[in-house]
Design a protein around this motif. Structure first.
Motif: not given
Ligand code: COA
Length: 535
Positions: A94-104, A267-271
């Motif tokens: 599933g898709i969750g959020v870790v340190h404000n970042r979406e992860v699988m 590192g930063e993830q730009l959306k």
């Protein structure tokens, strides 16, 4: 935008009957979801706990940011298969959020047959990786698995999309800078050892995490060497001697803490900057969705009633409202995000197919995500329509959908039959996510029609041989075919085999779509590119 006008009467007998049927179906869904969430048998729970390990859902709770949603995928994989002894196919994705970042997240449930892989486990693991690839989500593998479920090696080992594909995907994602992180929280044997070995960063838990290509029994048989699990491939071996792992964790909790730190340092993830507005609730009560879907799927209903209970403020800017009436197309917002919606209001004719193709190309050029709401029996058949070129007009819609590069999402709320499934972005057309409502049905054609066609073929063959079957014999041919189609077209049959990403309560649809669009923006939206439309 205009607010949709609802014509539903919540006091009508039909509405009440539909609502009761959907409530019952959602009740069954919730019961089934609760049953698989328990995982394996009690004795395996005890064994797991005695080893000082956290259960898979506890691990997830610790990993994900507090009070953030977890978009679980394929919870009912392998449902009603193998005597239901592999709940959720032994893996949670599933898709969750870790340190404000979406992860699988891909996490084994070792209480289910040691977290081993039946064919559906592999499909589920690979499906989660595909979603991660398309949406550029870092992958976190919480590893606790004995590898392939050996009695089923035929369906798990050698083919292109079998076990080996998992590691192939890891290599490709790593090359695309989609981080691969493994947390070894249990056994990681044989093929399973490649999961951490193919990762960018590996955490291993002291005393319980092991990684080896062959376990102690195999080593003894192969070379005569006698060695303990810990000395062969425990945390000390891999962090101090082999270098297969990078981070030494004292226990599960510590391992999760380290993993969160790894994500914090990716590192930063730009959306993708999709213009979002403040989300606003639909003007009509979403709980009314239960009363709108007919108990009998053969009955028609207006898809605008569904759209009105999913989109922000129930506002919809409809396209070609007076043309190609069997498909509803238009723009709206869901949780503040712009979407182009295509929804069925009957069989697809030439005009409706062309209208759909026109609308899809517009959304692709404007980079607006697409939502397909399916209730489709297929494209129209008959001499008149063939002469009009329904085949080439249907193909235009299929072509446009196949090539539209924007994030696409599909919800099957009624029937999904024949090539209508393709034109409306069925699984083969790569929707980023595809869900089914509990009473939805998916099949090459309806049971009645399939039984009619197959019975007719058999009767003609028998007649040719000189045996004219009686009415009773014809019924005996027809009945089992109908029963088979009925069973195989249920949403549960589909979800068990990973033909969708999960069965969902209609009430959750809006929220899920909002999360899905948000996660899709981790990937850029490419420019549109279409091929030749047959005119
Ligand atoms: N194939 C089929 N079944 C397996 C299995 C495998 N690879 N590994 C475990 N199981 C089954 C066991 O038969 C048992 O089933 P049961 O609950 O019906 O009795 C269940 O999974 C739990 O196994 P158990 O050994 O009791 O649990 P454990 O937690 O002590 O150990 C493993 C789990 C996976 C580490 C251990 O069973 C093991 O090493 N299995 C073999 C791993 C292997 O060599 N895999 C190679 C495949 S690539």
């Amino acid at each position: 935008m205009f607010k949709l006008e609802s014509k539903i009467s919540v006091n009508s007998a039909d509405y009440k009957e539909n609502k009761a049927a959907m409530q019952e179906a959602v009740g069954v869904l919730k019961e089934r979801l609760a049953s698989v969430k328990k995982g394996g048998p009690d004795y395996m729970h005890k064994k797991h706990k005695d080893r000082g390990k956290f259960f898979v859902r506890e691990r997830l709770r610790l990993l994900l940011d507090p009070d953030t949603p977890f978009l679980e995928l394929n919870a009912l994989a392998a449902w009603d298969m193998y005597d239901n002894r592999h709940p959720s196919a032994a893996i949670i994705t599933g898709i969750g959020v870790v340190h404000n970042r979406e992860v699988m997240v891909i996490a084994h449930d070792a209480t289910v047959k040691g977290g081993t892989y039946v064919p559906e486990t592999i499909r589920k693991h690979i499906r989660a990786q595909e979603i991660a690839m398309e949406n550029r989500l870092p992958c976190i593998y919480l590893v606790d698995s004995g590898g392939i479920f050996l009695p089923l090696q035929v369906g798990t080992f050698p083919d292109r999309f079998h076990f080996g594909r998992i590691f192939f995907n890891q290599a490709h994602m790593s090359a695309e800078n989609i981080p691969q992180i493994s947390v070894v929280m249990g056994f990681c044997t044989a093929g399973g050892a490649y999961q951490p070995a193919m990762s960018d960063e590996v955490v291993i838990v002291k005393g319980v995490g092991t990684i080896y290509i062959g376990g102690p029994p195999l080593v003894k048989v192969a070379t005569g060497e006698v060695v303990s699990e810990e000395d062969l491939g425990g945390a000390d071996v891999h962090c101090r001697i082999s270098g297969v792992a990078d981070h030494y964790a004292l226990n599960d909790e510590h391992a999760i803490e380290i993993t969160r730190n790894i994500v914090e340092n990716l590192g930063e993830q730009l959306k993708y900057p999709l213009a979002r507005k403040e989300p606003e609730e639909p003007a009509y009560d979403p709980s009314e969705l239960y009363g709108i879907i007919p108990k009998d799927l053969k009955k028609t209903f207006d898809m605008r009633e569904i759209i009105a209970r999913i989109v922000d403020r129930s506002e919809f800017h409809e396209f070609k409202e007076l043309y190609g009436l069997t498909i509803v197309c238009g723009f709206a917002r869901i949780m503040g995000y712009p979407v182009g919606i295509l929804a069925n209001n009957g069989v697809l004719f030439s005009e409706s197919s062309q209208k759909g193709a026109h609308f899809v190309t517009m959304c692709a050029i404007r980079k607006i995500p697409l939502l397909f709401i399916q209730n489709i029996t297929g494209f129209i058949v008959g001499k008149r329509y063939e002469h009009q070129g329904i085949a080439k007009d249907g193909a235009k819609l299929v072509h446009a959908v196949a090539n539209a590069q924007v994030p696409k999402f599909t919800v099957i709320i009624g029937g999904s039959y024949g090539a209508g499934n393709y034109g409306m972005c069925g699984r083969a057309y790569d929707p980023r996510l595809l869900w089914m409502w509990p009473t939805a049905r998916i099949c090459v054609m309806g049971g009645e029609q399939a039984a009619g066609v197959l019975t007719d073929i058999k009767v003609r063959a028998l007649t040719k041989k000189g045996t004219k079957p009686t009415a009773q014999q014809i019924e005996e041919i027809r009945r089992p075919i109908l029963a088979k189609y009925e069973n195989e077209s249920s949403a549960y049959f589909s979800t068990a085999r990973l033909w969708d990403d999960g069965i969902v309560d209609p009430l959750d649809t809006r929220q899920l779509l909002g999360l899905a669009i948000a996660m899709s923006l981790n990937a850029p939206i490419p420019d549109h590119k279409f091929g030749v439309f047959r005119m």
